[in-house]
Design a protein around this motif. Structure first.
Motif, mmCIF file in Angstrom:
data_model
loop_
_atom_site.group_PDB
_atom_site.id
_atom_site.type_symbol
_atom_site.label_atom_id
_atom_site.label_comp_id
_atom_site.label_asym_id
_atom_site.label_seq_id
_atom_site.Cartn_x
_atom_site.Cartn_y
_atom_site.Cartn_z
ATOM 1 N N ALA A 1 0.832 -1.205 0.000
ATOM 2 C CA ALA A 1 0.000 0.000 0.000
ATOM 3 C C ALA A 1 0.867 1.256 0.000
ATOM 4 O O ALA A 1 1.944 1.286 0.606
ATOM 5 N N LEU A 2 0.393 2.281 -0.688
ATOM 6 C CA LEU A 2 1.110 3.545 -0.766
ATOM 7 C C LEU A 2 1.279 4.122 0.640
ATOM 8 O O LEU A 2 0.315 4.251 1.402
ATOM 9 N N ALA A 3 2.511 4.441 1.005
ATOM 10 C CA ALA A 3 2.796 4.936 2.356
ATOM 11 C C ALA A 3 4.002 5.846 2.330
ATOM 12 O O ALA A 3 4.823 5.798 1.405
ATOM 13 N N LEU A 4 4.147 6.669 3.363
ATOM 14 C CA LEU A 4 5.312 7.521 3.489
ATOM 15 C C LEU A 4 6.551 6.685 3.806
ATOM 16 O O LEU A 4 6.481 5.672 4.515
ATOM 17 N N GLY A 5 7.683 7.118 3.288
ATOM 18 C CA GLY A 5 8.941 6.427 3.549
ATOM 19 C C GLY A 5 9.797 7.161 4.566
ATOM 20 O O GLY A 5 9.281 7.959 5.360
ATOM 21 N N ARG A 6 11.086 6.931 4.489
ATOM 22 C CA ARG A 6 12.007 7.546 5.461
ATOM 23 C C ARG A 6 12.125 9.043 5.193
ATOM 24 O O ARG A 6 11.789 9.542 4.118
ATOM 25 N N GLN A 7 12.638 9.750 6.194
ATOM 26 C CA GLN A 7 12.808 11.201 6.071
ATOM 27 C C GLN A 7 13.869 11.516 5.026
ATOM 28 O O GLN A 7 14.907 10.855 4.949
ATOM 29 N N LEU A 8 13.607 12.511 4.200
ATOM 30 C CA LEU A 8 14.540 12.901 3.134
ATOM 31 C C LEU A 8 15.602 13.838 3.667
ATOM 32 O O LEU A 8 15.348 14.627 4.581
#
Length: 359
Positions: A352-359
């Motif tokens: 599922a589409l989700a936020l990843g690690r901090q950029l």
């Protein structure tokens, strides 16, 4: 319309009054008046009911347009509207053209009883046969109805819909007093327009009961909140409804079902999705899931609405994000199965589409 308004420069007319004068349906008359308003050749001065009067340009508009006398009308009781001529069938083998909806999108007609669906619904309206469209959300029920009837008034039904939402209620005006504002049902009856009860089966049966006298042979309702006023439906008044069987709280009661003589199942047209050049893999996935839904392996399948959204998401964020979102919008109980189907079709794991690690 221009001729009548120009001949009575200082007068104002409702759609119902104009329809009686020219012998046409309220829907057709309303559309003609709105065309004049758009051109600046008439002025709309009220909405409930819609009321019009002439402008300085109305007379010249009347001179440009040849006016034929209204056709003779057979006597009819208040319970029976004069029959309109049946539209002719489409030419054999001719493909119906897309129809522009109010939101600017095109509706592509589908087959129904050997006719384009929009044509079938228009004939049923002419014959005063109420229709209930049922099927999953996103299959195009509302789109079809909007394409078929350009004079449509829509009621978005839910569990909080009240009788006042349909018939009308008192509202405070700018002077601090109260005036009765007619609801969509009364407006549709007075102007001879089509009324869509969207998600009708989410509306309380007690509320829907207020509608039934308008749909039977009486074609009347009594507005108890407004001095017991009796409203009689003008020619052209028509009720059509949408039902989503799988939606929580949607109950098709026997009383409601009996009011709709024609009930039409509406499913997604995956061939249309392919013709609209939506990602072929996404369409193939949707077909696969729909087939599994039919045999009970999953409870959800992406419909045309979801595929159209997939196309937009793919344009903005890319196909990988669109496939991930397809998994994410699936109900939680089906999500693992949907992810497996999508992964098999795309050849890579999909979550599922989700936020990843901090950029």
């Amino acid at each position: 319309m221009a001729g009548i308004l120009a001949a009575h420069q200082s007068a104002q007319f409702t759609v119902t009054e104009l329809a009686k004068m020219v012998g046409h349906s309220g829907g057709a008359v309303g559309n003609a008046c709105e065309t004049l308003v758009t051109r600046g050749e008439a002025e709309r001065i009220g909405m409930q009911p819609r009321t019009y009067r002439a402008t300085a340009s109305t007379a010249s508009a009347a001179q440009r347009t040849p006016v034929s006398p209204p056709p003779p009308r057979a006597s009819a009781s208040p319970q029976q509207a004069p029959a309109a001529p049946k539209p002719g069938p489409p030419a054999p083998g001719a493909k119906p053209l897309p129809i522009l909806r109010p939101n600017g999108q095109h509706y592509h007609p589908r087959a129904l009883a050997n006719l384009p669906d929009v044509e079938a619904l228009r004939r049923l309206r002419t014959a005063s046969v109420p229709v209930l469209l049922y099927g999953p959300p996103g299959t195009g029920k509302t789109s079809l109805i909007e394409a078929a009837f350009d004079d449509l008034i829509t009621v978005a039904g839910d569990g909080d819909t009240t009788v006042g939402d349909l018939i009308g209620e008192y509202t405070q005006d700018e002077q601090g007093g109260y005036e009765f504002i007619y609801g969509p049902l009364v407006t549709a009856m007075q102007e001879g327009r089509a009324l869509l009860l969207d998600d009708a089966t989410l509306i309380s049966p007690k509320v829907l009961a207020a509608l039934y006298p308008a749909m039977d042979g009486r074609r009347q309702i009594q507005v108890k909140a407004h001095k017991g006023e009796t409203i009689t439906a003008a020619p052209g008044f028509y009720v059509i409804a949408g039902h989503n069987p799988g939606v929580h709280g949607a109950v098709l009661t026997e009383a409601l079902a009996s009011r709709f003589s024609v009930q039409i199942q509406v499913g997604s047209d995956y061939d249309l999705a392919a013709a609209l050049k939506i990602n072929r893999t996404a369409v193939r996935i949707a077909r696969n899931i729909a087939a599994r839904q039919q045999i009970g392996e999953v409870g959800w399948a992406p419909q045309l609405r979801e595929l159209l959204a997939f196309s937009k998401i793919s344009e903005v964020l890319g196909a990988e994000a669109a496939f991930a979102n397809l998994v994410g919008i699936a109900p939680l109980e089906d999500r693992d199965t949907i992810a497996e189907i999508v992964a098999k079709a795309t050849g890579r794991p999909v979550t599922a589409l989700a936020l990843g690690r901090q950029l």
